[in-house]
Design a protein around this motif. Sequence first.
Motif, PDB file in Angstrom:
ATOM      1  N   ASP A 154       0.845  -1.194   0.000  1.00  0.00           N
ATOM      2  CA  ASP A 154       0.000   0.000   0.000  1.00  0.00           C
ATOM      3  C   ASP A 154       0.878   1.240   0.000  1.00  0.00           C
ATOM      4  N   ILE A 155       0.270   2.363  -0.325  1.00  0.00           N
ATOM      5  CA  ILE A 155       1.007   3.636  -0.389  1.00  0.00           C
ATOM      6  C   ILE A 155       0.210   4.674   0.401  1.00  0.00           C
ATOM      7  N   ALA A 156       0.883   5.376   1.314  1.00  0.00           N
ATOM      8  CA  ALA A 156       0.225   6.431   2.089  1.00  0.00           C
ATOM      9  C   ALA A 156      -0.223   7.555   1.155  1.00  0.00           C
ATOM     10  N   LEU A 157      -1.359   8.144   1.483  1.00  0.00           N
ATOM     11  CA  LEU A 157      -1.884   9.222   0.622  1.00  0.00           C
ATOM     12  C   LEU A 157      -0.913  10.398   0.524  1.00  0.00           C
ATOM     13  N   GLU A 158      -0.168  10.633   1.574  1.00  0.00           N
ATOM     14  CA  GLU A 158       0.779  11.748   1.566  1.00  0.00           C
ATOM     15  C   GLU A 158       1.797  11.609   0.430  1.00  0.00           C
ATOM     16  N   ASP A 170      -4.013  17.600  -4.506  1.00  0.00           N
ATOM     17  CA  ASP A 170      -3.968  18.753  -3.590  1.00  0.00           C
ATOM     18  C   ASP A 170      -4.105  18.291  -2.137  1.00  0.00           C
ATOM     19  N   GLN A 171      -3.402  19.036  -1.251  1.00  0.00           N
ATOM     20  CA  GLN A 171      -3.397  18.649   0.162  1.00  0.00           C
ATOM     21  C   GLN A 171      -4.795  18.692   0.778  1.00  0.00           C
ATOM     22  N   TRP A 172      -5.618  19.670   0.362  1.00  0.00           N
ATOM     23  CA  TRP A 172      -6.956  19.775   0.964  1.00  0.00           C
ATOM     24  C   TRP A 172      -7.816  18.564   0.599  1.00  0.00           C
ATOM     25  N   ILE A 173      -7.570  17.993  -0.584  1.00  0.00           N
ATOM     26  CA  ILE A 173      -8.307  16.787  -0.980  1.00  0.00           C
ATOM     27  C   ILE A 173      -7.858  15.602  -0.139  1.00  0.00           C
ATOM     28  N   ILE A 174      -6.532  15.500   0.090  1.00  0.00           N
ATOM     29  CA  ILE A 174      -6.000  14.432   0.939  1.00  0.00           C
ATOM     30  C   ILE A 174      -6.590  14.540   2.349  1.00  0.00           C
ATOM     31  N   PHE A 183      -8.940   8.807  -8.068  1.00  0.00           N
ATOM     32  CA  PHE A 183      -8.913   7.399  -8.462  1.00  0.00           C
ATOM     33  C   PHE A 183      -7.958   7.165  -9.637  1.00  0.00           C
ATOM     34  N   ARG A 184      -7.958   8.106 -10.590  1.00  0.00           N
ATOM     35  CA  ARG A 184      -7.093   7.965 -11.766  1.00  0.00           C
ATOM     36  C   ARG A 184      -5.615   7.992 -11.369  1.00  0.00           C
ATOM     37  N   VAL A 185      -5.250   8.931 -10.496  1.00  0.00           N
ATOM     38  CA  VAL A 185      -3.860   9.068 -10.065  1.00  0.00           C
ATOM     39  C   VAL A 185      -3.407   7.837  -9.282  1.00  0.00           C
ATOM     40  N   ILE A 186      -4.225   7.410  -8.317  1.00  0.00           N
ATOM     41  CA  ILE A 186      -3.838   6.272  -7.473  1.00  0.00           C
ATOM     42  C   ILE A 186      -3.783   4.981  -8.282  1.00  0.00           C
ATOM     43  N   GLN A 187      -4.778   4.777  -9.138  1.00  0.00           N
ATOM     44  CA  GLN A 187      -4.816   3.559  -9.943  1.00  0.00           C
ATOM     45  C   GLN A 187      -3.618   3.491 -10.876  1.00  0.00           C
ATOM     46  N   ALA A 188      -3.252   4.651 -11.455  1.00  0.00           N
ATOM     47  CA  ALA A 188      -2.086   4.691 -12.353  1.00  0.00           C
ATOM     48  C   ALA A 188      -0.815   4.313 -11.611  1.00  0.00           C
TER      49      ALA A 188
END
Length: 430
Positions: A352-356, A363-367, A404-409
């Motif tokens: 897994d990968i931490a959102l940070e 963007d940080q506000w989305i995280i 979702f696009r960024v994380i999935q990629a």
Amino acid sequence: MNTLNLIESFSEFAKFKNIDRPTMMSILEEVFRTMIRKKYNDDSNFDVIINPDNGDLEIWRNREIVDDESEDIWDHDKIPLAEARKIEPDFEVGEEVSEQVKLEEFGRRAVLMARQTLIQRIKDLERDNLYQKYKDMVGEIIAGEVYQVWGRETLVLDQEENELSLPKTEQIPKDRYRKGDTIRAVVHRVDVLNGAPKIILSRAAPAFLERLMEQEVPEIFDGLITIKNIVREPGERAKVAVESYDDRIDPVGACVGMKGSRIHAVVRELENENIDIINYTDNLELYIQRALSPAKISSMKINEQTGRVSVFLKPDQVSLAIGRGGANIKLASRLVGMEIDVFREADSYEEDIALEEFSDEIDQWIIDELKKIGLDTGRAVLAVNKADIVRRTELEEENVEDVFRVIQAEFDGEDEAAEPAEGEAAEPNA
């Protein structure tokens, strides 16, 4: 209009409206005394005698005889001797004169006005009686006949032909009515519009399900089993938490009945609404597990300060926990009074990968928004339905799609890197 017609017409009207005799007599006398006051300024020395059965009305004016030279001759309850002797020649000073006043002496306009006042008073009384009757019946089931079906509401008549309203919003979506149908509903509330009561019925309120269960389950009616809470998506699904005060009684089994006989009767009335009966407990963790039935929870984290619960399930249990259209998780959240967030339990071999780590692309506000609902890793985000993330956060649908696009990629890229390139042999084992 003569006395007989006036009283008879009122008596028939009062009987039609189910006005009791003492009340009718009181209203009649008050209306006629009002008419007397308008003509004579005072009604204290008048007797009003009414017999509504045969239409008789007698109005008697009582006055004391005084000397013709007395200063009291202008008082409302005094009469000069000379005037009294026109009624009876042998009257003397100090005696009392009772003189009958005919209704016709008040004039035709006054009589017609009295009749209108009588009818208006009865209508006001009828409205008040209707309001008082149904105000005390809020939360109770009644049966009525469908009289008219409109787009936004259905007009229902009770046994006394009072008009009741069943709004579209208070109907079960699968309900279909025709004029003459008999329906059952709970008295939801009593509104007052322009001085007239409007009785609102409901088949979608939790109270309707509660009353139906009381009728089908004697233990609930007798108080041996209590309904702790009810939540519903009318016509789709409901969850009912019950508790028994007798250790010998299984509350869930008693509500369901032999081979489901008791609950099936309720389900049929609710257009096949799926009803989950849950054994109530003060143990919050156990209560949440039961509320999310039929899904099996692997683990959970409860944050009572924020009123949120994070539950972790195996992949094959997530859809059961969420339910069709998200109904199961919504009802479970409402039943326990906390917002439940569902997460798919990651397989042990998955990295897994931490959102940070995605802060250069997200963007940080989305995280921060994602972290508020317990999503702090990439796979945790991908395990949740996009629509649920939109519902639980301040994010727009476009924001969620980008995440979702960024994380999935990123995960797709890792998977490709882990595989040998085309035409390149894998390194042999040592």
